[in-house]
Design a protein around this motif. Structure first.
Motif, PDB file in Angstrom:
ATOM      1  N   GLN A   1      -4.671  -4.708  21.149  1.00 21.85           N
ATOM      2  CA  GLN A   1      -3.659  -5.130  22.381  1.00 21.85           C
ATOM      3  C   GLN A   1      -3.342  -6.792  22.248  1.00 21.85           C
ATOM      4  OE1 GLN A   1      -6.012  -4.736  25.019  1.00 21.85           O
ATOM      5  NE2 GLN A   1      -5.561  -2.625  26.243  1.00 21.85           N
ATOM      6  N   THR A   2      -4.091  -7.273  20.398  1.00 17.83           N
ATOM      7  CA  THR A   2      -4.289  -8.634  20.863  1.00 17.83           C
ATOM      8  C   THR A   2      -3.812  -8.589  19.407  1.00 17.83           C
ATOM      9  OG1 THR A   2      -6.201  -8.542  19.782  1.00 17.83           O
ATOM     10  CG2 THR A   2      -5.983  -9.045  22.175  1.00 17.83           C
ATOM     11  N   TYR A   3      -3.030  -8.051  18.874  1.00 21.51           N
ATOM     12  CA  TYR A   3      -2.372  -8.164  17.081  1.00 21.51           C
ATOM     13  C   TYR A   3      -1.280  -9.166  17.186  1.00 21.51           C
ATOM     14  CZ  TYR A   3      -0.838  -7.484  12.686  1.00 21.51           C
ATOM     15  OH  TYR A   3      -0.621  -7.143  11.014  1.00 21.51           O
TER      16      TYR A   3
ATOM     17  N   GLY B   1     -10.187 -10.068   6.581  1.00 16.66           N
ATOM     18  CA  GLY B   1     -10.164 -10.380   8.056  1.00 16.66           C
ATOM     19  C   GLY B   1      -8.575 -11.152   7.992  1.00 16.66           C
ATOM     20  N   THR B   2      -7.567 -10.560   7.521  1.00 19.11           N
ATOM     21  CA  THR B   2      -6.038 -10.806   8.056  1.00 19.11           C
ATOM     22  C   THR B   2      -5.650  -9.700   8.879  1.00 19.11           C
ATOM     23  OG1 THR B   2      -5.652 -10.494   5.835  1.00 19.11           O
ATOM     24  CG2 THR B   2      -5.870 -12.251   5.713  1.00 19.11           C
ATOM     25  N   GLY B   3      -6.055  -8.734   9.133  1.00 17.44           N
ATOM     26  CA  GLY B   3      -5.968  -7.580  10.296  1.00 17.44           C
ATOM     27  C   GLY B   3      -5.623  -6.903   9.495  1.00 17.44           C
ATOM     28  N   LYS B   4      -5.419  -6.015   8.672  1.00 16.70           N
ATOM     29  CA  LYS B   4      -4.827  -5.110   7.859  1.00 16.70           C
ATOM     30  C   LYS B   4      -4.733  -3.609   8.691  1.00 16.70           C
ATOM     31  CE  LYS B   4      -6.614  -5.529   3.728  1.00 16.70           C
ATOM     32  NZ  LYS B   4      -8.257  -6.988   4.393  1.00 16.70           N
ATOM     33  N   SER B   5      -6.443  -3.672   9.049  1.00 16.88           N
ATOM     34  CA  SER B   5      -6.923  -2.859   8.906  1.00 16.88           C
ATOM     35  C   SER B   5      -6.084  -2.807  11.115  1.00 16.88           C
ATOM     36  CB  SER B   5      -8.004  -2.188   9.608  1.00 16.88           C
ATOM     37  OG  SER B   5      -8.594  -2.194   8.178  1.00 16.88           O
ATOM     38  N   SER B   6      -5.593  -3.702  11.926  1.00 18.73           N
ATOM     39  CA  SER B   6      -5.807  -4.065  12.905  1.00 18.73           C
ATOM     40  C   SER B   6      -4.101  -3.144  13.063  1.00 18.73           C
ATOM     41  CB  SER B   6      -6.258  -5.042  13.577  1.00 18.73           C
ATOM     42  OG  SER B   6      -7.837  -5.274  13.263  1.00 18.73           O
ATOM     43  N   LEU B   7      -2.989  -3.109  12.151  1.00 22.17           N
ATOM     44  CA  LEU B   7      -2.250  -3.386  12.229  1.00 22.17           C
ATOM     45  C   LEU B   7      -1.681  -1.468  12.412  1.00 22.17           C
ATOM     46  CD1 LEU B   7       0.765  -3.738  12.158  1.00 22.17           C
ATOM     47  CD2 LEU B   7       0.822  -3.677   9.032  1.00 22.17           C
ATOM     48  N   ALA B   8      -2.373  -0.945  12.005  1.00 21.20           N
ATOM     49  CA  ALA B   8      -2.610   0.671  12.088  1.00 21.20           C
ATOM     50  C   ALA B   8      -2.605   0.755  13.682  1.00 21.20           C
ATOM     51  CB  ALA B   8      -3.311   1.088  11.617  1.00 21.20           C
ATOM     52  N   TYR B   9      -3.552   0.233  14.357  1.00 27.19           N
ATOM     53  CA  TYR B   9      -4.230   0.192  15.893  1.00 27.19           C
ATOM     54  C   TYR B   9      -2.742  -0.150  17.112  1.00 27.19           C
ATOM     55  CZ  TYR B   9      -8.560   2.057  14.149  1.00 27.19           C
ATOM     56  OH  TYR B   9      -9.437   2.689  13.469  1.00 27.19           O
ATOM     57  N   ALA B  10      -2.090  -1.530  16.301  1.00 21.55           N
ATOM     58  CA  ALA B  10      -1.177  -2.142  16.864  1.00 21.55           C
ATOM     59  C   ALA B  10       0.297  -1.184  17.109  1.00 21.55           C
ATOM     60  CB  ALA B  10      -1.137  -3.006  16.474  1.00 21.55           C
ATOM     61  N   VAL B  11       0.388  -0.804  15.878  1.00 21.43           N
ATOM     62  CA  VAL B  11       1.758  -0.073  15.327  1.00 21.43           C
ATOM     63  C   VAL B  11       1.740   1.778  16.787  1.00 21.43           C
ATOM     64  CG1 VAL B  11       2.925   1.366  14.400  1.00 21.43           C
ATOM     65  CG2 VAL B  11       2.438  -0.782  13.329  1.00 21.43           C
ATOM     66  N   ALA B  12       0.617   2.345  16.590  1.00 17.64           N
ATOM     67  CA  ALA B  12       0.436   3.447  17.003  1.00 17.64           C
ATOM     68  C   ALA B  12       0.456   3.697  17.766  1.00 17.64           C
ATOM     69  CB  ALA B  12      -1.119   4.380  16.757  1.00 17.64           C
TER      70      ALA B  12
ATOM     71  N   VAL C   1      -0.834   3.757   6.753  1.00 20.25           N
ATOM     72  CA  VAL C   1      -1.450   2.522   6.678  1.00 20.25           C
ATOM     73  C   VAL C   1      -2.461   2.510   5.502  1.00 20.25           C
ATOM     74  CG1 VAL C   1      -1.998  -0.084   7.151  1.00 20.25           C
ATOM     75  CG2 VAL C   1      -0.226   1.472   8.751  1.00 20.25           C
ATOM     76  N   LEU C   2      -2.233   2.297   4.506  1.00 21.63           N
ATOM     77  CA  LEU C   2      -2.995   2.006   3.362  1.00 21.63           C
ATOM     78  C   LEU C   2      -3.816   0.433   2.950  1.00 21.63           C
ATOM     79  CD1 LEU C   2      -0.398   3.916   1.893  1.00 21.63           C
ATOM     80  CD2 LEU C   2      -2.788   4.744   0.870  1.00 21.63           C
ATOM     81  N   THR C   3      -4.913   0.564   3.107  1.00 25.72           N
ATOM     82  CA  THR C   3      -5.387  -0.904   2.976  1.00 25.72           C
ATOM     83  C   THR C   3      -6.487  -1.750   1.853  1.00 25.72           C
ATOM     84  OG1 THR C   3      -7.565  -1.219   4.050  1.00 25.72           O
ATOM     85  CG2 THR C   3      -5.860  -1.601   5.829  1.00 25.72           C
ATOM     86  N   SER C   4      -6.159  -2.821   1.010  1.00 23.06           N
ATOM     87  CA  SER C   4      -6.348  -3.217   0.253  1.00 23.06           C
ATOM     88  C   SER C   4      -6.913  -4.543   0.039  1.00 23.06           C
ATOM     89  CB  SER C   4      -6.028  -2.843  -1.327  1.00 23.06           C
ATOM     90  OG  SER C   4      -5.874  -3.388  -2.219  1.00 23.06           O
ATOM     91  N   ASN C   5      -8.311  -5.174  -0.493  1.00 24.27           N
ATOM     92  CA  ASN C   5      -8.286  -6.153  -1.006  1.00 24.27           C
ATOM     93  C   ASN C   5      -8.297  -6.749  -1.613  1.00 24.27           C
ATOM     94  OD1 ASN C   5      -9.560  -6.581   2.336  1.00 24.27           O
ATOM     95  ND2 ASN C   5     -11.891  -5.918   1.228  1.00 24.27           N
ATOM     96  N   GLY C   6      -6.804  -5.674  -2.710  1.00 25.16           N
ATOM     97  CA  GLY C   6      -6.176  -6.762  -3.874  1.00 25.16           C
ATOM     98  C   GLY C   6      -8.082  -6.896  -4.752  1.00 25.16           C
ATOM     99  N   GLU C   7      -9.049  -6.217  -4.907  1.00 23.11           N
ATOM    100  CA  GLU C   7      -9.861  -5.505  -6.138  1.00 23.11           C
ATOM    101  C   GLU C   7      -9.031  -4.690  -7.119  1.00 23.11           C
ATOM    102  OE1 GLU C   7     -12.927  -4.490  -3.439  1.00 23.11           O
ATOM    103  OE2 GLU C   7     -13.632  -5.961  -2.163  1.00 23.11           O
ATOM    104  N   ARG C   8      -8.451  -4.083  -7.068  1.00 21.57           N
ATOM    105  CA  ARG C   8      -8.027  -3.637  -8.215  1.00 21.57           C
ATOM    106  C   ARG C   8      -6.412  -3.300  -8.260  1.00 21.57           C
ATOM    107  NH1 ARG C   8      -9.021   3.111  -7.188  1.00 21.57           N
ATOM    108  NH2 ARG C   8      -7.488   3.267  -8.848  1.00 21.57           N
ATOM    109  N   GLU C   9      -5.791  -2.686  -9.473  1.00 22.39           N
ATOM    110  CA  GLU C   9      -4.323  -2.783  -9.539  1.00 22.39           C
ATOM    111  C   GLU C   9      -4.064  -1.157  -9.316  1.00 22.39           C
ATOM    112  OE1 GLU C   9      -2.999  -4.341 -12.947  1.00 22.39           O
ATOM    113  OE2 GLU C   9      -3.248  -6.799 -12.484  1.00 22.39           O
ATOM    114  N   PHE C  10      -3.087  -0.967  -8.523  1.00 27.25           N
ATOM    115  CA  PHE C  10      -2.149   0.516  -8.559  1.00 27.25           C
ATOM    116  C   PHE C  10      -1.436   0.992  -9.480  1.00 27.25           C
ATOM    117  CE2 PHE C  10      -4.053  -0.568  -4.389  1.00 27.25           C
ATOM    118  CZ  PHE C  10      -5.251   0.397  -4.508  1.00 27.25           C
ATOM    119  N   PRO C  11      -1.661   1.983  -9.742  1.00 26.83           N
ATOM    120  CA  PRO C  11      -0.422   2.895 -10.898  1.00 26.83           C
ATOM    121  C   PRO C  11       0.605   2.714 -10.197  1.00 26.83           C
ATOM    122  CG  PRO C  11      -1.721   4.697  -9.946  1.00 26.83           C
ATOM    123  CD  PRO C  11      -2.463   3.471  -9.516  1.00 26.83           C
ATOM    124  N   PRO C  12       1.636   2.400 -11.131  1.00 27.55           N
ATOM    125  CA  PRO C  12       2.605   2.116 -10.781  1.00 27.55           C
ATOM    126  C   PRO C  12       3.710   3.371 -10.065  1.00 27.55           C
ATOM    127  CG  PRO C  12       2.755   1.580 -13.453  1.00 27.55           C
ATOM    128  CD  PRO C  12       1.524   1.829 -12.791  1.00 27.55           C
ATOM    129  N   ALA C  13       3.242   4.795 -10.378  1.00 17.54           N
ATOM    130  CA  ALA C  13       3.655   5.234  -9.777  1.00 17.54           C
ATOM    131  C   ALA C  13       3.691   5.532  -8.436  1.00 17.54           C
ATOM    132  CB  ALA C  13       2.967   7.100 -10.405  1.00 17.54           C
TER     133      ALA C  13
END
Length: 344
Positions: free
Chosen positions: A56-58, A85-96, A241-253
């Motif tokens: 409700q507050t996102y 803490g930037t709201g990555k997970s909350s975004l999924a709930y706000a959109v739903a 929604v897939l969230t990541s804290n930037g702790e690793r790189e993902f494959p180009p594919a």
């Protein structure tokens, strides 16, 4: 007429999802029979006060609104990166909530998570025990009600449930994908690209039944859904929604199959909007804390909820100004390595 934007970020629920244009030809799916979207209250964990409040507050930025709509139009997963803490997970709930997509299906990733975990869980030991009990009942001629069938010992996981042929997209949160085993992002590629999967146990069992349909439990509910011949194919591709804290790189594919959104630390205006949404109009001391938070965030990592905690206590605790400053400093430590010069 198609509607853009479908997701507006206003936190006002509506049925704009019905005005999405047809998907690109390479992202069209035709699973069936069509299932209605579950009632938002069907999954008690998904409607917990914490998750409801976050939805409700996102406070979505213009960039967030644009890229959420891009993912919805293209029927592609949304990879959301950014500091904690930037709201990555909350975004999924706000959109739903805004688009009335039903309860959010959540898959929390660990280093031991596998694709199989997300699709379904099958307990062969409980089935063996049920088969023995059924055999004993038949010897005693104690009626019917066989519970030894595979479908009674199998439950779809969050990913498996999201790919059921719902009439509207389901919202699926795959949280902290960067904590996964190195193989999981690649393992997800085919399922998310094809929008379908098989359950081998049900494929084999379907050969022994006339119609090949099994009624299985979906994630987050005690209601059963039909699975024909062990194969599940979506109809409306889920909002993933897939969230990541930037702790690793993902494959180009993997990256090329996602719409990527990077959430940055909010500026002073956005922080004031966040405080207003959660705690009401910020007072003078709240603005002071916002300024201090911003000055400190340029030196080390801080999360927005640390600021909210400090402002809440400043309003609730009966403390003098010096004590409030000291308490606020203790509530907003750096999340990473503490800077050498740390002046509050």
């Amino acid at each position: 007429m198609p509607l853009w934007p479908v997701y507006t970020g206003t936190n006002e629920p509506h049925d704009g999802i019905t005005k999405l244009p047809p998907p690109p030809p390479w992202r069209a799916f035709d699973g069936g029979p069509v299932l209605p979207v579950p009632d938002p209250a069907a999954d008690t964990s998904a409607v917990s006060p914490d998750r409801t409040h976050r939805a409700q507050t996102y406070q979505a930025t213009a960039e967030t609104v644009q890229l959420v709509n891009a993912a919805l139009y293209l029927r592609r997963p949304l990879l959301v990166t950014g500091p904690p803490g930037t709201g990555k997970s909350s975004l999924a709930y706000a959109v739903a909530r805004e688009l009335r997509l039903g309860p959010v299906l959540r898959w929390n990733i660990t280093s031991r998570s596998t694709l199989h975990d997300g699709l379904y869980q099958y307990d062969p030991l409980s089935r063996l025990y049920a088969a023995r009990q059924e055999a004993a009942r038949q010897e005693r001629t104690e009626g019917t009600g066989d519970r030894s069938g595979i479908e009674h010992h199998l439950r779809l996981g969050p990913l498996g449930s999201a790919l059921l042929p719902y009439e509207r997209p389901r919202a699926l949160l795959i949280d902290e994908i960067d904590k996964s085993d190195l193989d999981l992002p690649n393992d997800l590629l085919n399922v998310l690209e094809e929008g379908q999967y098989e359950i081998p146990e049900l494929v084999r069992a379907a050969r022994l039944t006339p119609d090949g349909v099994a009624e299985v439990l979906a994630d987050g509910t005690d209601e059963r859904v039909p699975v024909a011949r062990g194969r599940v194919r979506c109809r409306a591709f889920p909002f993933v929604v897939l969230t990541s804290n930037g702790e690793r790189e993902f494959p180009p594919a993997f990256l090329r199959r996602c719409v990527t959104l990077h959430l940055r630390q909010p500026d002073d205006r956005h922080l004031a909007e966040i405080v207003r949404a959660h705690l009401g109009e910020p007072d003078a001391y709240a603005h002071t804390l916002i300024e201090r938070f911003l000055s400190r965030s340029g030196v080390g990592d801080l999360a927005t909820d640390q600021l909210l905690n400090a402002i809440y206590l400043a309003r609730s605790a009966d403390l003098d100004a010096e004590s409030l400053d000291r308490l606020a400093e203790q509530l907003m430590p750096y999340l990473g390595q503490t800077a050498q010069t740390d002046v509050f």
